[in-house]
Motif scaffolding. Structure first.
Motif, PDB file in Angstrom:
ATOM      1  N   ARG A 122     -11.816 -45.852 -66.366  1.00 41.98           N
ATOM      2  CA  ARG A 122     -13.005 -45.899 -67.222  1.00 41.98           C
ATOM      3  C   ARG A 122     -13.378 -44.477 -67.618  1.00 41.98           C
ATOM      4  NH1 ARG A 122     -16.379 -49.908 -69.751  1.00 41.98           N
ATOM      5  NH2 ARG A 122     -18.252 -48.804 -70.406  1.00 41.98           N
ATOM      6  N   LYS A 123     -13.300 -44.169 -68.903  1.00 37.91           N
ATOM      7  CA  LYS A 123     -13.652 -42.835 -69.382  1.00 37.91           C
ATOM      8  C   LYS A 123     -15.152 -42.752 -69.657  1.00 37.91           C
ATOM      9  CE  LYS A 123      -9.504 -40.955 -69.641  1.00 37.91           C
ATOM     10  NZ  LYS A 123      -9.114 -39.784 -68.838  1.00 37.91           N
ATOM     11  N   ASP A 124     -15.626 -41.524 -69.788  1.00 43.13           N
ATOM     12  CA  ASP A 124     -17.040 -41.322 -70.109  1.00 43.13           C
ATOM     13  C   ASP A 124     -17.350 -41.887 -71.487  1.00 43.13           C
ATOM     14  OD1 ASP A 124     -17.716 -40.013 -67.761  1.00 43.13           O
ATOM     15  OD2 ASP A 124     -17.005 -38.087 -68.512  1.00 43.13           O
ATOM     16  N   GLY A 125     -18.539 -42.476 -71.613  1.00 44.77           N
ATOM     17  CA  GLY A 125     -18.934 -43.056 -72.881  1.00 44.77           C
ATOM     18  C   GLY A 125     -20.353 -42.704 -73.257  1.00 44.77           C
ATOM     19  N   MET A 126     -21.163 -43.729 -73.471  1.00 46.39           N
ATOM     20  CA  MET A 126     -22.507 -43.562 -74.007  1.00 46.39           C
ATOM     21  C   MET A 126     -23.384 -42.648 -73.152  1.00 46.39           C
ATOM     22  SD  MET A 126     -25.386 -46.538 -74.390  1.00 46.39           S
ATOM     23  CE  MET A 126     -25.492 -46.659 -72.594  1.00 46.39           C
ATOM     24  N   ALA A 127     -23.466 -42.911 -71.845  1.00 46.18           N
ATOM     25  CA  ALA A 127     -24.371 -42.149 -70.984  1.00 46.18           C
ATOM     26  C   ALA A 127     -24.002 -40.670 -70.972  1.00 46.18           C
ATOM     27  CB  ALA A 127     -24.349 -42.718 -69.565  1.00 46.18           C
ATOM     28  N   ARG A 128     -22.714 -40.372 -70.790  1.00 45.86           N
ATOM     29  CA  ARG A 128     -22.272 -38.978 -70.764  1.00 45.86           C
ATOM     30  C   ARG A 128     -22.500 -38.307 -72.114  1.00 45.86           C
ATOM     31  NH1 ARG A 128     -21.602 -35.021 -67.330  1.00 45.86           N
ATOM     32  NH2 ARG A 128     -20.602 -36.480 -65.893  1.00 45.86           N
ATOM     33  N   TRP A 129     -22.265 -39.042 -73.205  1.00 49.18           N
ATOM     34  CA  TRP A 129     -22.475 -38.465 -74.532  1.00 49.18           C
ATOM     35  C   TRP A 129     -23.934 -38.066 -74.718  1.00 49.18           C
ATOM     36  CZ3 TRP A 129     -19.902 -36.795 -78.782  1.00 49.18           C
ATOM     37  CH2 TRP A 129     -20.680 -36.571 -79.923  1.00 49.18           C
ATOM     38  N   LEU A 130     -24.851 -38.955 -74.392  1.00 48.39           N
ATOM     39  CA  LEU A 130     -26.266 -38.664 -74.583  1.00 48.39           C
ATOM     40  C   LEU A 130     -26.720 -37.491 -73.714  1.00 48.39           C
ATOM     41  CD1 LEU A 130     -27.632 -42.322 -74.747  1.00 48.39           C
ATOM     42  CD2 LEU A 130     -27.452 -40.702 -76.641  1.00 48.39           C
ATOM     43  N   LEU A 131     -26.201 -37.412 -72.483  1.00 43.24           N
ATOM     44  CA  LEU A 131     -26.555 -36.289 -71.614  1.00 43.24           C
ATOM     45  C   LEU A 131     -25.989 -34.982 -72.147  1.00 43.24           C
ATOM     46  CD1 LEU A 131     -27.724 -35.140 -68.973  1.00 43.24           C
ATOM     47  CD2 LEU A 131     -25.540 -35.727 -67.870  1.00 43.24           C
ATOM     48  N   ASP A 132     -24.702 -34.984 -72.503  1.00 43.47           N
ATOM     49  CA  ASP A 132     -24.075 -33.739 -72.966  1.00 43.47           C
ATOM     50  C   ASP A 132     -24.602 -33.297 -74.323  1.00 43.47           C
ATOM     51  OD1 ASP A 132     -22.621 -33.491 -70.692  1.00 43.47           O
ATOM     52  OD2 ASP A 132     -20.739 -34.249 -71.511  1.00 43.47           O
ATOM     53  N   PHE A 133     -24.974 -34.256 -75.174  1.00 48.28           N
ATOM     54  CA  PHE A 133     -25.531 -33.857 -76.466  1.00 48.28           C
ATOM     55  C   PHE A 133     -26.853 -33.135 -76.262  1.00 48.28           C
ATOM     56  CE2 PHE A 133     -27.732 -34.660 -80.556  1.00 48.28           C
ATOM     57  CZ  PHE A 133     -26.809 -34.045 -81.379  1.00 48.28           C
ATOM     58  N   HIS A 134     -27.611 -33.547 -75.252  1.00 49.48           N
ATOM     59  CA  HIS A 134     -28.846 -32.822 -74.948  1.00 49.48           C
ATOM     60  C   HIS A 134     -28.552 -31.459 -74.330  1.00 49.48           C
ATOM     61  CE1 HIS A 134     -32.787 -31.780 -73.418  1.00 49.48           C
ATOM     62  NE2 HIS A 134     -32.287 -31.690 -72.203  1.00 49.48           N
ATOM     63  N   ARG A 135     -27.585 -31.389 -73.427  1.00 50.98           N
ATOM     64  CA  ARG A 135     -27.333 -30.154 -72.699  1.00 50.98           C
ATOM     65  C   ARG A 135     -26.647 -29.081 -73.538  1.00 50.98           C
ATOM     66  NH1 ARG A 135     -24.802 -31.825 -66.931  1.00 50.98           N
ATOM     67  NH2 ARG A 135     -23.127 -32.564 -68.297  1.00 50.98           N
ATOM     68  N   ASP A 136     -25.702 -29.484 -74.379  1.00 44.48           N
ATOM     69  CA  ASP A 136     -24.944 -28.468 -75.113  1.00 44.48           C
ATOM     70  C   ASP A 136     -24.594 -28.875 -76.543  1.00 44.48           C
ATOM     71  OD1 ASP A 136     -22.635 -30.198 -74.868  1.00 44.48           O
ATOM     72  OD2 ASP A 136     -22.355 -29.421 -72.859  1.00 44.48           O
ATOM     73  N   GLY A 144     -16.943 -21.855 -79.550  1.00 45.93           N
ATOM     74  CA  GLY A 144     -17.557 -21.331 -78.330  1.00 45.93           C
ATOM     75  C   GLY A 144     -17.816 -22.365 -77.267  1.00 45.93           C
ATOM     76  N   GLY A 145     -17.723 -23.648 -77.614  1.00 43.51           N
ATOM     77  CA  GLY A 145     -17.850 -24.712 -76.630  1.00 43.51           C
ATOM     78  C   GLY A 145     -19.214 -24.794 -75.965  1.00 43.51           C
ATOM     79  N   ARG A 146     -19.196 -25.221 -74.718  1.00 48.33           N
ATOM     80  CA  ARG A 146     -20.443 -25.517 -74.013  1.00 48.33           C
ATOM     81  C   ARG A 146     -21.307 -24.283 -73.781  1.00 48.33           C
ATOM     82  NH1 ARG A 146     -19.110 -30.112 -69.403  1.00 48.33           N
ATOM     83  NH2 ARG A 146     -18.668 -31.800 -70.900  1.00 48.33           N
ATOM     84  N   THR A 147     -20.656 -23.119 -73.630  1.00 51.11           N
ATOM     85  CA  THR A 147     -21.446 -21.905 -73.402  1.00 51.11           C
ATOM     86  C   THR A 147     -22.383 -21.651 -74.571  1.00 51.11           C
ATOM     87  OG1 THR A 147     -19.728 -20.916 -72.022  1.00 51.11           O
ATOM     88  CG2 THR A 147     -21.340 -19.420 -72.987  1.00 51.11           C
ATOM     89  N   VAL A 148     -21.848 -21.734 -75.791  1.00 50.17           N
ATOM     90  CA  VAL A 148     -22.672 -21.526 -76.982  1.00 50.17           C
ATOM     91  C   VAL A 148     -23.670 -22.667 -77.138  1.00 50.17           C
ATOM     92  CG1 VAL A 148     -22.631 -21.355 -79.503  1.00 50.17           C
ATOM     93  CG2 VAL A 148     -20.904 -20.166 -78.144  1.00 50.17           C
ATOM     94  N   GLY A 149     -23.215 -23.905 -76.898  1.00 52.85           N
ATOM     95  CA  GLY A 149     -24.115 -25.046 -77.036  1.00 52.85           C
ATOM     96  C   GLY A 149     -25.305 -24.969 -76.098  1.00 52.85           C
ATOM     97  N   ARG A 150     -25.060 -24.626 -74.843  1.00 50.44           N
ATOM     98  CA  ARG A 150     -26.170 -24.518 -73.886  1.00 50.44           C
ATOM     99  C   ARG A 150     -27.089 -23.361 -74.237  1.00 50.44           C
ATOM    100  NH1 ARG A 150     -24.840 -26.429 -67.767  1.00 50.44           N
ATOM    101  NH2 ARG A 150     -23.854 -28.394 -68.315  1.00 50.44           N
ATOM    102  N   ALA A 151     -26.503 -22.287 -74.756  1.00 49.53           N
ATOM    103  CA  ALA A 151     -27.338 -21.160 -75.170  1.00 49.53           C
ATOM    104  C   ALA A 151     -28.272 -21.574 -76.305  1.00 49.53           C
ATOM    105  CB  ALA A 151     -26.462 -19.994 -75.596  1.00 49.53           C
ATOM    106  N   LEU A 152     -27.771 -22.376 -77.249  1.00 51.99           N
ATOM    107  CA  LEU A 152     -28.609 -22.837 -78.360  1.00 51.99           C
ATOM    108  C   LEU A 152     -29.730 -23.750 -77.860  1.00 51.99           C
ATOM    109  CD1 LEU A 152     -25.880 -23.560 -81.070  1.00 51.99           C
ATOM    110  CD2 LEU A 152     -27.538 -21.689 -81.037  1.00 51.99           C
ATOM    111  N   VAL A 153     -29.408 -24.620 -76.904  1.00 49.22           N
ATOM    112  CA  VAL A 153     -30.449 -25.469 -76.338  1.00 49.22           C
ATOM    113  C   VAL A 153     -31.471 -24.622 -75.594  1.00 49.22           C
ATOM    114  CG1 VAL A 153     -30.918 -27.326 -74.688  1.00 49.22           C
ATOM    115  CG2 VAL A 153     -28.937 -27.481 -76.211  1.00 49.22           C
ATOM    116  N   GLY A 154     -31.009 -23.561 -74.934  1.00 47.02           N
ATOM    117  CA  GLY A 154     -31.937 -22.637 -74.298  1.00 47.02           C
ATOM    118  C   GLY A 154     -32.860 -21.973 -75.299  1.00 47.02           C
TER     119      GLY A 154
END
Length: 530
Positions: A122-136, A144-154
């Protein structure tokens, strides 16, 4: 001077909301949904609805055989094992394997707690997407991937803190505005009073969320920066310098202490059973088990204990047991931001306050547009402000439609597991952009808002019905089955949210009274705001 200073603060507060309000709105909205990540995981994954046996099987040998198979293929870099719980009623492993050709692969096996048989992938789906979209923001790796994404959310957290500060300074009659709700007056006054009341009553929460969100994003920026300046770009050296070196291999083979013994361990202070174990240097004399418990007496994500994986004696692992002020603050920020240090009631409180923060941002944009479409300010054409108004509806209401659409998508998805995350993303953005297009083409923004909110309610209700029909688990089944109440609560939340959306759509007006936009009148306030 006081009047000019007050006007500058007011203009700063207004422009923060106008220029960056949609970004802050998206972060607040998605964060409110992401609070229920674990509950949504149980709702979307049928394997998590299985009954948890009273006594799971002895599993050490099965896990050891699986690890041996991975080691025959390549070098195992990371190794974890999670024990069955009421929320995740199965054994869950993780291994990161490096191959001789330089490639690598991650494995996420799950085993039945009563038989030890491998469960379907079972791969990640809806729950992981909604969490990661908020985080990064699911920021592309190429940029730049998650580093840039998290910086923007910061940055969104910093913006929110600046908006809070300028808003408090700009609104001088705070005590009076705390209790002012003139719902019998004009549309703009309704929005204005709601904006102020929500903002003032939730001020402590918004400040905390803004600070912790900014902190989590700033860490994403500072870690690579400090590594570049002090350790020539070596982030692992930075981590070792801050937390201490992780356990080192002894280079001599040794038999591991049974993981079944770890499964029955209780925390010495809280009596909690272990949730999962991180394994360093499997089958080595220097092997260490980092055993993680659910924290009950401290504000932290986990409560760890390190043991020798050979003798079972407690050992010091600086990487997880450093107890400096910096590490205490760092480990407290995440649970404080996501509300994981309390039960479901605390999450619901966070949800209400988080959604109110999103509503404040949306109302601020609506008031700014209302003044320019039907007031005395603004130096652009009515078509320009009408276009912005349509886009405002598409962004703010469209994301609610997209989120509801993901629940329906999850119940109907019939593709491969390898493509689950990709199709989840396409569905999310596809529905969101379709809602934006509908709002753009609709003649009346009031009616578009009303209809899109109604559509959100329909999708949420359909998702709950489809879930009950396709899984055979209606909400009352979850409440009557031990350990499945979180799944049932998601169904209840979908139905309640659907009814709320239906009531809101019914209550909202279908159109604004026809009034011509007044001619723009230059003024000191207008010049500084435009």
């Amino acid at each position: 001077m006081d009047r000019e200073r007050h006007q500058r603060n007011y203009d700063l507060h207004s422009w923060i909301g106008v220029a960056l309000g949609w970004f802050v709105y998206v972060v607040c909205f998605t964060g409110s949904i992401a609070l229920f990540y674990h509950e949504m995981q149980g709702w979307e994954d049928p394997a998590k609805r299985a009954a948890l046996p009273a006594a799971p099987i002895a599993f050490h040998e099965t896990f050891a055989d699986w690890v041996a198979e991975r080691e025959a293929e390549g070098e195992v870099e990371f190794l974890n094992l999670a024990f069955p719980t009421a929320v995740e009623p199965f054994f869950a492993g993780f291994a990161h394997v490096e191959y001789e050709d330089g490639s690598h692969e991650n494995f996420f096996p799950r085993w039945h707690p009563a038989t030890g048989e491998l469960l379907p992938e079972r791969k990640d789906g809806m729950a992981r997407w909604l969490l990661d979209f908020h985080r990064d923001l699911m920021w592309p790796t190429q940029l730049g991937g998650r580093t840039v994404g998290r910086a923007l959310v910061g940055v969104a957290g910093v913006i929110l803190m600046l908006a809070i500060l300028s808003g408090v300074i700009a609104h001088t009659k705070i005590t009076e505005e705390l209790f002012t709700l003139r719902y019998w007056r004009s549309v703009r006054l309704k929005w204005q009073d709601t904006h102020k009341v929500l903002g003032l009553w939730g001020l402590p929460f918004y400040t905390m969320i803004a600070f912790t969100g900014a902190f989590l994003g700033i860490v994403a920026i500072l870690a690579p920066l400090v590594a570049v300046l002090a350790f020539k770009g070596d982030q692992e050296a930075l981590i070792d310098a801050v937390l201490g070196e992780p356990p080192q291999a002894a280079g001599a083979p040794a038999e591991m202490m049974s993981l079944d013994r770890i499964a029955t361990m209780q925390h010495p202070e809280t009596s909690q059973h272990a949730n999962f174990v991180v394994i360093h240097h499997w089958m080595d004399e220097g092997a260490v088990y980092d055993v993680y418990f659910e924290p009950k007496t401290k504000l932290a994500l986990v409560d760890p204990v390190s043991l020798s994986a050979v003798t079972g004696d407690e050992v010091v692992n600086p990487a997880i047991l450093a107890n400096t002020p910096a590490t205490r603050v760092t480990t407290a920020v995440t649970p404080l931001h996501y509300g994981t240090y309390g039960g479901i009631a605390l999450k619901l409180l966070y949800f209400v306050l988080g959604m109110s923060a999103a509503a404040i941002t949306a109302l601020g944009s609506m008031m700014w547009l209302e003044r320019r479409l039907h007031g005395k300010v603004g130096n652009r054409s009515p078509k320009f402000y009408q276009a912005l108004s349509k886009l405002n509806v598409g962004v703010t209401v469209g994301i609610a439609v997209a989120t509801a659409g993901l629940f329906v998508h999850n119940t109907l998805y019939a593709g491969t597991e390898a493509m689950r995350t990709i199709w989840t993303g396409w569905t999310y953005f596809g529905v969101w952009f379709a809602a934006m297009g509908y709002a753009w083409l609709r003649a009346d923004d009031y009616r578009a808002t009303k209809e899109l909110i109604a559509l959100t309610g329909v999708l949420l209700f359909v998702a709950a019905l489809l879930n009950a029909a396709l899984t055979g688990h209606p909400p009352w089944h979850g409440f009557s089955s031990a350990g499945h109440a979180p799944t049932a609560w998601v169904d209840v939340a979908l139905i309640v949210s659907a009814l709320f959306a239906a009531a809101l759509a019914y209550w909202l007006p279908s159109f604004r009274s026809k009034k011509k936009r007044r001619a723009a009148m230059p003024s000191a306030a207008f010049v500084s705001a435009e």
